[in-house]
Scaffold this motif. Sequence first.
Motif, PDB file in Angstrom:
ATOM      1  N   MET A 117       0.820  -1.195   0.000  1.00 21.23           N
ATOM      2  CA  MET A 117       0.000   0.000   0.000  1.00 21.23           C
ATOM      3  C   MET A 117       0.868   1.266   0.000  1.00 21.23           C
ATOM      4  O   MET A 117       0.551   2.231  -0.676  1.00 21.23           O
ATOM      5  CB  MET A 117      -0.905  -0.043   1.245  1.00 21.23           C
ATOM      6  N   ILE A 118       1.963   1.214   0.770  1.00 19.87           N
ATOM      7  CA  ILE A 118       2.843   2.383   0.819  1.00 19.87           C
ATOM      8  C   ILE A 118       3.510   2.595  -0.542  1.00 19.87           C
ATOM      9  O   ILE A 118       3.687   3.736  -0.970  1.00 19.87           O
ATOM     10  CB  ILE A 118       3.885   2.205   1.938  1.00 19.87           C
ATOM     11  N   ARG A 119       3.848   1.513  -1.218  1.00 15.91           N
ATOM     12  CA  ARG A 119       4.417   1.645  -2.569  1.00 15.91           C
ATOM     13  C   ARG A 119       3.439   2.353  -3.497  1.00 15.91           C
ATOM     14  O   ARG A 119       3.826   3.195  -4.294  1.00 15.91           O
ATOM     15  CB  ARG A 119       4.744   0.273  -3.150  1.00 15.91           C
ATOM     16  N   LEU A 120       2.183   2.005  -3.393  1.00 17.70           N
ATOM     17  CA  LEU A 120       1.153   2.624  -4.230  1.00 17.70           C
ATOM     18  C   LEU A 120       1.042   4.112  -3.936  1.00 17.70           C
ATOM     19  O   LEU A 120       0.929   4.927  -4.853  1.00 17.70           O
ATOM     20  CB  LEU A 120      -0.188   1.936  -3.979  1.00 17.70           C
ATOM     21  N   ILE A 150       4.182  10.024  -8.304  1.00 15.40           N
ATOM     22  CA  ILE A 150       5.288  10.108  -9.261  1.00 15.40           C
ATOM     23  C   ILE A 150       4.772   9.926 -10.683  1.00 15.40           C
ATOM     24  O   ILE A 150       5.150  10.663 -11.593  1.00 15.40           O
ATOM     25  CB  ILE A 150       6.379   9.064  -8.924  1.00 15.40           C
ATOM     26  N   ILE A 151       3.882   8.961 -10.885  1.00 11.33           N
ATOM     27  CA  ILE A 151       3.297   8.742 -12.204  1.00 11.33           C
ATOM     28  C   ILE A 151       2.480   9.962 -12.636  1.00 11.33           C
ATOM     29  O   ILE A 151       2.571  10.400 -13.781  1.00 11.33           O
ATOM     30  CB  ILE A 151       2.433   7.465 -12.208  1.00 11.33           C
ATOM     31  N   PHE A 152       1.729  10.536 -11.715  1.00 13.27           N
ATOM     32  CA  PHE A 152       0.899  11.697 -12.026  1.00 13.27           C
ATOM     33  C   PHE A 152       1.764  12.896 -12.431  1.00 13.27           C
ATOM     34  O   PHE A 152       1.491  13.558 -13.435  1.00 13.27           O
ATOM     35  CB  PHE A 152       0.026  12.056 -10.822  1.00 13.27           C
ATOM     36  N   VAL A 153       2.807  13.169 -11.664  1.00 15.66           N
ATOM     37  CA  VAL A 153       3.693  14.300 -11.974  1.00 15.66           C
ATOM     38  C   VAL A 153       4.402  14.076 -13.298  1.00 15.66           C
ATOM     39  O   VAL A 153       4.525  14.992 -14.117  1.00 15.66           O
ATOM     40  CB  VAL A 153       4.704  14.518 -10.819  1.00 15.66           C
TER      41      VAL A 153
END
Length: 55
Positions: free
Chosen positions: A1-4, A10-13
């Motif tokens: 969950m923390i990885r998500l 990061i993916i959004f930015v």
Amino acid sequence: MIRLVIILPIIFVTWMLLMKIISDVKKANVDWTGVTTIIGFIALAFWLRHITGMG
């Protein structure tokens, strides 16, 4: 969950930066011949490094 929780922002930015770069490139007057030549030389360098094992 923390990885998500870490990976999603990061993916959004990265997506937002990519969209900004694409829109800026579309608006700009770019010399595509020069850009493709540079990309071609870089691809050739990687290919020759792969084939010869030098570099």
